[in-house]
Design an enzyme around this catalytic site. Structure first.
Site, PDB file in Angstrom:
ATOM      1  N   ILE A 156      32.268  41.098  48.010  1.00  0.00           N
ATOM      2  CA  ILE A 156      31.259  40.072  47.482  1.00  0.00           C
ATOM      3  C   ILE A 156      31.683  38.607  48.332  1.00  0.00           C
ATOM      4  O   ILE A 156      30.564  38.234  48.687  1.00  0.00           O
ATOM      5  CB  ILE A 156      31.629  39.947  45.995  1.00  0.00           C
ATOM      6  CG1 ILE A 156      31.101  41.417  45.482  1.00  0.00           C
ATOM      7  CG2 ILE A 156      30.533  38.832  45.564  1.00  0.00           C
ATOM      8  CD1 ILE A 156      31.603  41.460  43.978  1.00  0.00           C
ATOM      9  N   ASP A 175      42.300  33.682  51.397  1.00  0.00           N
ATOM     10  CA  ASP A 175      42.629  34.962  51.015  1.00  0.00           C
ATOM     11  C   ASP A 175      43.891  35.532  51.427  1.00  0.00           C
ATOM     12  O   ASP A 175      44.507  35.042  52.358  1.00  0.00           O
ATOM     13  CB  ASP A 175      41.545  36.073  51.759  1.00  0.00           C
ATOM     14  CG  ASP A 175      41.610  37.214  50.531  1.00  0.00           C
ATOM     15  OD1 ASP A 175      42.481  37.790  50.509  1.00  0.00           O
ATOM     16  OD2 ASP A 175      40.379  37.828  50.626  1.00  0.00           O
ATOM     17  N   CYS A 205      37.889  36.275  44.045  1.00  0.00           N
ATOM     18  CA  CYS A 205      38.986  37.167  44.212  1.00  0.00           C
ATOM     19  C   CYS A 205      39.308  38.116  42.805  1.00  0.00           C
ATOM     20  O   CYS A 205      38.742  37.531  41.703  1.00  0.00           O
ATOM     21  CB  CYS A 205      40.271  36.460  44.398  1.00  0.00           C
ATOM     22  SG  CYS A 205      40.665  34.944  43.176  1.00  0.00           S
ATOM     23  N   PRO A 206      40.138  38.981  42.764  1.00  0.00           N
ATOM     24  CA  PRO A 206      39.967  39.800  41.400  1.00  0.00           C
ATOM     25  C   PRO A 206      41.017  38.785  40.478  1.00  0.00           C
ATOM     26  O   PRO A 206      41.840  38.034  40.903  1.00  0.00           O
ATOM     27  CB  PRO A 206      40.758  41.131  41.726  1.00  0.00           C
ATOM     28  CG  PRO A 206      41.281  40.894  43.053  1.00  0.00           C
ATOM     29  CD  PRO A 206      40.667  39.343  43.879  1.00  0.00           C
ATOM     30  N   THR A 232      31.719  33.891  39.706  1.00  0.00           N
ATOM     31  CA  THR A 232      31.050  34.969  39.411  1.00  0.00           C
ATOM     32  C   THR A 232      31.984  36.295  39.179  1.00  0.00           C
ATOM     33  O   THR A 232      31.523  37.416  39.351  1.00  0.00           O
ATOM     34  CB  THR A 232      30.050  35.459  40.113  1.00  0.00           C
ATOM     35  OG1 THR A 232      30.638  35.422  41.766  1.00  0.00           O
ATOM     36  CG2 THR A 232      28.732  34.477  40.411  1.00  0.00           C
ATOM     37  N   ARG A 234      35.863  36.624  37.480  1.00  0.00           N
ATOM     38  CA  ARG A 234      36.422  36.935  36.249  1.00  0.00           C
ATOM     39  C   ARG A 234      36.566  35.656  35.558  1.00  0.00           C
ATOM     40  O   ARG A 234      37.009  34.672  36.251  1.00  0.00           O
ATOM     41  CB  ARG A 234      37.657  37.859  36.385  1.00  0.00           C
ATOM     42  CG  ARG A 234      37.420  39.278  36.618  1.00  0.00           C
ATOM     43  CD  ARG A 234      36.714  39.946  35.436  1.00  0.00           C
ATOM     44  NE  ARG A 234      36.312  41.412  35.490  1.00  0.00           N
ATOM     45  CZ  ARG A 234      35.390  41.865  36.280  1.00  0.00           C
ATOM     46  NH1 ARG A 234      34.418  40.899  36.521  1.00  0.00           N
ATOM     47  NH2 ARG A 234      35.166  43.222  36.301  1.00  0.00           N
ATOM     48  N   ASP A 258      29.129  33.025  35.900  1.00  0.00           N
ATOM     49  CA  ASP A 258      28.641  34.017  35.353  1.00  0.00           C
ATOM     50  C   ASP A 258      29.308  34.594  34.517  1.00  0.00           C
ATOM     51  O   ASP A 258      29.032  35.602  33.807  1.00  0.00           O
ATOM     52  CB  ASP A 258      28.055  35.260  36.696  1.00  0.00           C
ATOM     53  CG  ASP A 258      27.261  36.137  35.997  1.00  0.00           C
ATOM     54  OD1 ASP A 258      26.399  36.095  35.306  1.00  0.00           O
ATOM     55  OD2 ASP A 258      27.733  37.293  36.566  1.00  0.00           O
ATOM     56  N   GLU A 263      33.891  35.311  27.000  1.00  0.00           N
ATOM     57  CA  GLU A 263      32.781  36.096  27.126  1.00  0.00           C
ATOM     58  C   GLU A 263      32.788  37.404  26.666  1.00  0.00           C
ATOM     59  O   GLU A 263      31.682  37.970  26.028  1.00  0.00           O
ATOM     60  CB  GLU A 263      32.488  36.384  28.546  1.00  0.00           C
ATOM     61  CG  GLU A 263      33.280  37.370  29.314  1.00  0.00           C
ATOM     62  CD  GLU A 263      32.955  37.577  30.846  1.00  0.00           C
ATOM     63  OE1 GLU A 263      32.330  36.671  31.464  1.00  0.00           O
ATOM     64  OE2 GLU A 263      32.767  38.630  31.171  1.00  0.00           O
ATOM     65  N   HIS A 295      27.288  37.313  32.571  1.00  0.00           N
ATOM     66  CA  HIS A 295      27.713  38.490  33.651  1.00  0.00           C
ATOM     67  C   HIS A 295      26.647  39.308  33.917  1.00  0.00           C
ATOM     68  O   HIS A 295      26.765  40.473  33.886  1.00  0.00           O
ATOM     69  CB  HIS A 295      28.762  39.542  32.531  1.00  0.00           C
ATOM     70  CG  HIS A 295      29.803  40.072  33.466  1.00  0.00           C
ATOM     71  ND1 HIS A 295      31.168  39.900  33.127  1.00  0.00           N
ATOM     72  CD2 HIS A 295      29.860  40.674  34.431  1.00  0.00           C
ATOM     73  CE1 HIS A 295      31.738  40.516  33.973  1.00  0.00           C
ATOM     74  NE2 HIS A 295      30.813  41.152  34.871  1.00  0.00           N
TER      75      HIS A 295
HETATM   76  P1  NAD Z   1      37.466  43.228  46.639  1.00  0.00           P
HETATM   77  O1  NAD Z   1      38.429  44.000  46.056  1.00  0.00           O
HETATM   78  O2  NAD Z   1      36.412  43.888  47.759  1.00  0.00           O
HETATM   79  O3  NAD Z   1      37.767  41.652  47.264  1.00  0.00           O
HETATM   80  C1  NAD Z   1      39.006  40.899  46.617  1.00  0.00           C
HETATM   81  C2  NAD Z   1      39.401  40.048  47.639  1.00  0.00           C
HETATM   82  O4  NAD Z   1      40.275  38.994  46.872  1.00  0.00           O
HETATM   83  C3  NAD Z   1      40.173  40.795  48.475  1.00  0.00           C
HETATM   84  O5  NAD Z   1      39.931  40.375  49.802  1.00  0.00           O
HETATM   85  C4  NAD Z   1      41.711  40.200  48.191  1.00  0.00           C
HETATM   86  O6  NAD Z   1      42.565  40.358  49.353  1.00  0.00           O
HETATM   87  C5  NAD Z   1      41.457  38.963  47.583  1.00  0.00           C
HETATM   88  N1  NAD Z   1      42.238  38.512  46.873  1.00  0.00           N
HETATM   89  C6  NAD Z   1      43.557  39.326  46.273  1.00  0.00           C
HETATM   90  N2  NAD Z   1      44.284  38.347  45.640  1.00  0.00           N
HETATM   91  C7  NAD Z   1      43.906  37.021  45.968  1.00  0.00           C
HETATM   92  C8  NAD Z   1      44.386  35.747  45.756  1.00  0.00           C
HETATM   93  N3  NAD Z   1      45.558  35.425  45.099  1.00  0.00           N
HETATM   94  N4  NAD Z   1      43.920  34.803  46.439  1.00  0.00           N
HETATM   95  C9  NAD Z   1      42.807  34.724  47.175  1.00  0.00           C
HETATM   96  N5  NAD Z   1      42.331  35.988  47.341  1.00  0.00           N
HETATM   97  C10 NAD Z   1      42.947  37.135  46.776  1.00  0.00           C
HETATM   98  O7  NAD Z   1      36.497  42.785  45.421  1.00  0.00           O
HETATM   99  P2  NAD Z   1      35.023  42.569  45.326  1.00  0.00           P
HETATM  100  O8  NAD Z   1      34.158  43.952  45.274  1.00  0.00           O
HETATM  101  O9  NAD Z   1      34.469  41.575  46.455  1.00  0.00           O
HETATM  102  O10 NAD Z   1      34.849  41.817  43.876  1.00  0.00           O
HETATM  103  C11 NAD Z   1      35.476  40.408  43.513  1.00  0.00           C
HETATM  104  C12 NAD Z   1      35.466  40.338  42.146  1.00  0.00           C
HETATM  105  O11 NAD Z   1      33.930  40.216  41.716  1.00  0.00           O
HETATM  106  C13 NAD Z   1      35.979  41.537  41.270  1.00  0.00           C
HETATM  107  O12 NAD Z   1      37.465  41.339  41.241  1.00  0.00           O
HETATM  108  C14 NAD Z   1      35.274  41.329  39.959  1.00  0.00           C
HETATM  109  O13 NAD Z   1      36.197  40.570  39.181  1.00  0.00           O
HETATM  110  C15 NAD Z   1      34.073  40.625  40.190  1.00  0.00           C
HETATM  111  N6  NAD Z   1      32.919  41.268  39.966  1.00  0.00           N
HETATM  112  C16 NAD Z   1      31.790  40.512  39.232  1.00  0.00           C
HETATM  113  C17 NAD Z   1      30.628  41.144  38.910  1.00  0.00           C
HETATM  114  C18 NAD Z   1      29.416  40.247  38.127  1.00  0.00           C
HETATM  115  O14 NAD Z   1      28.507  41.072  37.786  1.00  0.00           O
HETATM  116  N7  NAD Z   1      29.568  39.115  38.095  1.00  0.00           N
HETATM  117  C19 NAD Z   1      30.130  42.329  39.546  1.00  0.00           C
HETATM  118  C20 NAD Z   1      31.294  42.992  40.323  1.00  0.00           C
HETATM  119  C21 NAD Z   1      32.647  42.504  40.485  1.00  0.00           C
END
Ligand code: NAD
Length: 330
Positions: A156, A175, A205-206, A232, A234, A258, A263, A295
């Site tokens: 994302i 990252d 980030c997660p 957007t 968590r 979001d 929430e 969300h």
């Molecule tokens: P992803 O696993 O592809 O990417 C997450 C990135 O965060 C990775 O590149 C990872 O190295 C990086 N990361 C991990 N720890 C970190 C830190 N301490 N500092 C900086 N970066 C760090 O995940 P994604 O598919 O891109 O999703 C990202 C987040 O979006 C998910 O964790 C989820 O919480 C959220 N999400 C939200 C919705 C929504 O409807 N709002 C939908 C899907 C996902």
């Protein structure tokens, strides 16, 4: 294979019904009620249940599913923190999920939030409806030529980086694991540099121990005055109390959320008849430069179709004994 869906909204049913013909041999039934230990017995006669982020798939539920001989839990989402994987393993129940569906859906929503608070769309919409055609309070700033800071450049974050680059922004990122494919137009920097240099900060980030309350009084203090913050990812990434303090101190041009810490009881519920007491959400909503959505980042036709396809393919893979990366192991 017979699959019983729990926590079904009309749009879930629509997307699965639209998709199911591509997966012959699957019979789908839908329940509005949530999955819990109480409702699990309703799955008697079904081979699998399909659940969502807000379902209770804890130990008692999993045991109740075993009692009615359910063999598979299909999570129609990426997250599985609400599933007791250990108990599922002991009960011989497999868990499969949808790890990614449409990163662009969430990234486009992040940009929508950023643009809304920048150009005050939420205020403009209401003003014009009231025949107020004045521009007071609506001034924004150009994203073109400004700096976008992306925290977390996975699927994302990468999509958001591409969108910001398309707006003519300088894109910097932080990252723990750098994404080589982005380096043509993204410069990786330290978290401190990102905080101090960005006009727009977007969190992707997660939520983990290391990222819990990543945005707090100290990190907010390092941000530029007049920054726009978008989350957007968590809710737990942002310490709400400190965010409120920062908003009161006029640190932010705007904040788009979001997701937010409180929430869980709100997500996808109509609580318009209630008075929400002791609510920090209500406090956040009292600021005219804050925009909150519930969300809905994932909520596009493309994402729902992708979720339906992957979930039903997961069911077929289970039947065929095919192991894929979507299989979640304890
Ligand atoms: P992803 O696993 O592809 O990417 C997450 C990135 O965060 C990775 O590149 C990872 O190295 C990086 N990361 C991990 N720890 C970190 C830190 N301490 N500092 C900086 N970066 C760090 O995940 P994604 O598919 O891109 O999703 C990202 C987040 O979006 C998910 O964790 C989820 O919480 C959220 N999400 C939200 C919705 C929504 O409807 N709002 C939908 C899907 C996902």
């Amino acid at each position: 294979m017979r699959i019983l869906f729990y926590d079904t909204q009309n749009y879930d049913k629509e997307s699965f019904e639209k998709t199911k013909d591509k997966y012959p041999g699957l019979e789908l039934e839908y329940l509005k009620s949530g999955l819990s230990a109480k409702t699990a017995p309703l799955a008697k006669g079904y081979d699998a249940v399909c659940a969502f982020v807000n379902s209770d798939v804890g130990s008692d539920t999993v045991k109740a599913l075993q009692e009615v001989r359910v063999k598979l839990i299909l999570m129609r989402c990426a997250g599985f923190n609400n599933v007791d994987l250990e108990t599922a393993k002991k009960c011989g129940i497999e868990v499969r999920r949808v790890p990614g569906y449409s990163p662009e859906a969430v990234a486009e929503h992040a940009m929508a939030l950023a643009l809304t608070v920048n150009r005050h769309m939420h205020k403009a919409y209401n003003k014009v409806r009231e025949n107020d055609f004045s521009l007071g309070g609506l001034m924004g700033f150009n994203f073109y030529g400004k700096t976008a800071g992306i925290i977390g450049t996975g699927k994302i974050g990468a999509a958001m980086a591409r969108i910001c680059y398309g707006f003519g922004m300088r894109v910097i990122a932080y990252d723990v694991c750098e994404n080589e494919t982005l380096k043509e137009f993204v410069t990786y920097v330290t978290l401190e540099e990102l905080l101090s240099d960005s006009d727009l900060i977007s969190l992707h980030c997660p939520l983990m121990d290391s990222t819990y309350h990543l945005i707090n009084r100290e990190t907010i203090a390092k941000m530029k005055d007049g920054v726009i913050l978008v989350n957007t990812s968590r809710g737990g990434l942002v310490k709400t109390e400190d965010l409120v303090e920062g908003i009161r101190a006029r640190k932010f041009f705007g904040v788009g959320l979001d997701v937010y810490e409180e929430e869980t009881p709100n997500v996808f519920e109509d609580r318009s008849d209630e008075i929400l007491e002791h609510s920090t959400t209500a406090r956040l909503l009292s600021f005219q430069n804050v925009m909150i959505t519930s969300h809905q980042g994932f909520f596009t036709d493309e994402a729902l179709t992708a979720i339906a396809n992957t979930t039903l393919q997961n069911a077929i893979d289970f039947e065929n004994g095919t192991e894929t990366l979507n299989l979640v192991k304890a």
